[in-house]
Write an enzyme that holds these catalytic residues in place. Sequence first.
Site: not given
Length: 369
Positions: A209, A113
Site C-alpha cells: 500500500c 503489517c
Amino acid sequence: MTADFQLDRPASEARIVVAMSGGVDSSVVAALAARTGAEVIGVTLQLYDHGMAVQKPGSCCAGQDIYDARSVCDRLGIAHYVFDYESRFREGVIDRFADEYMNGRTPIPCVRCNQGVKFTDLLSLARELGADCLATGHYVRRVAGPKRVELHRGADPARDQSYFLFATTQDQLDFLRFPLGGMPKSAVREIAKDISLTVAEKPDSQDICFVPNGDYASVVKKVRPEAGDGGEIVDRAGNILGLHKGLIHYTVGQRRGLEIGGQPEPLYVVRLEPESRRVVVGPKSALAVRAARLGEINWLGGKETSDRLTAKVRSMARPAPVRFDGESIHFDAPEYGVAPGQAAVLYLGDRVMGGGWIEETFAAELETF
C-alpha cells in the site's frame, strides 16, 4: 446474506470491532456485523500522512480511504474511530522493508503489517474497547477443529490470503473473525451494491500500500539513500559480466533488466551479496533449490505431524510437496526462485499448519531428484 461471527454469547449482548481500511471487503464485513444485532465499532488505523497518501490510487489506511470508511459507518449507523499509527508503521514495516532490500533479501511487508500493526496493536485496541472479537476482510477461513481453532485457505482460490497470515498466533486466531472467507469476491461486491455502499465498485488496493505505482526502489532509496549504490554483476565463478545501479533493483530468479549481452544462454539472478554489492547470475538450473532453512517459525498445527505437507514459497506459487523437520523444508522436487526474505507457508490440505521466513536456501542438482 448473513455471516456467522462465531460469538460465544447472544449477538444482542456482544460487541464486534471491525478493522476498516476503506475498501469494499472491510465495509461489507461491517455491514454483516451490523446485521447480527451486535454493537459494532469500525476502527481505522492511519498508517501514513493523509495528504501524501490521498494521491496514491489503490492505497489503504490513509486520506480518501479513511473518509470512505467513515462514510460507510455513517451509512450503517455504527461508530467509527481513527487511530494514528504512522510512526509505528514506519518503524515496523517501511523501515524494515528498506533494510531487507539493503541486505539482499526479498521482503513481504504485508505479512509484517499483519504480524505487527494489524494483529497485535489493532487487536489490543479491540480488546481495550471491550470487544468479543475483531473482524477483518481477509479471505481466509477460521474453522473450529477438534482440539483448537484452525486457519484454513479462503474458499475462493483466486482471493485466498492465507499466505499473508501465516504468522497469526493461536491466541490471535481465537479472537479474530474472517466472515468473507467462504465467499467469492463477486458475492461481496453484490452485497455492497444491494445496500448501496459507496465503495461497492471501488478498486482493490495494491499489495504494497505504501509503494506508489509499484516503484518500490524509489521508496527504499528515500528511506535509505545509500540503496542506490551500484556494483558488479558476476557469474558464479566471479567473472565480471557488467555493472548494476543498486541491489534493490534485483531479486532471486529475475531475468529481465540485467542488460548483459553476448551470453550463450539466458542468465538469472542466483543470489545477492550485500557485503560486496554483487549480483550473482547463472543459468536457470542454478536456481533449483532442494531445501530451505526457516526462521521465526510460527506453528499452528499443535503436535500433529504429517508426511503430506505442502509449502508455498511465494504468494502466487503453486503449493509444493515438502518434508518439514522443524527447522527446514525439504522439497520432493526442485523448486525455483526461492529467495531469502520470502515466507514459506506450510499446509495440510487447506489448513495452514504454520510457516516461517526463508533464511537460507540449499542448491540442488536436477539429476539428484
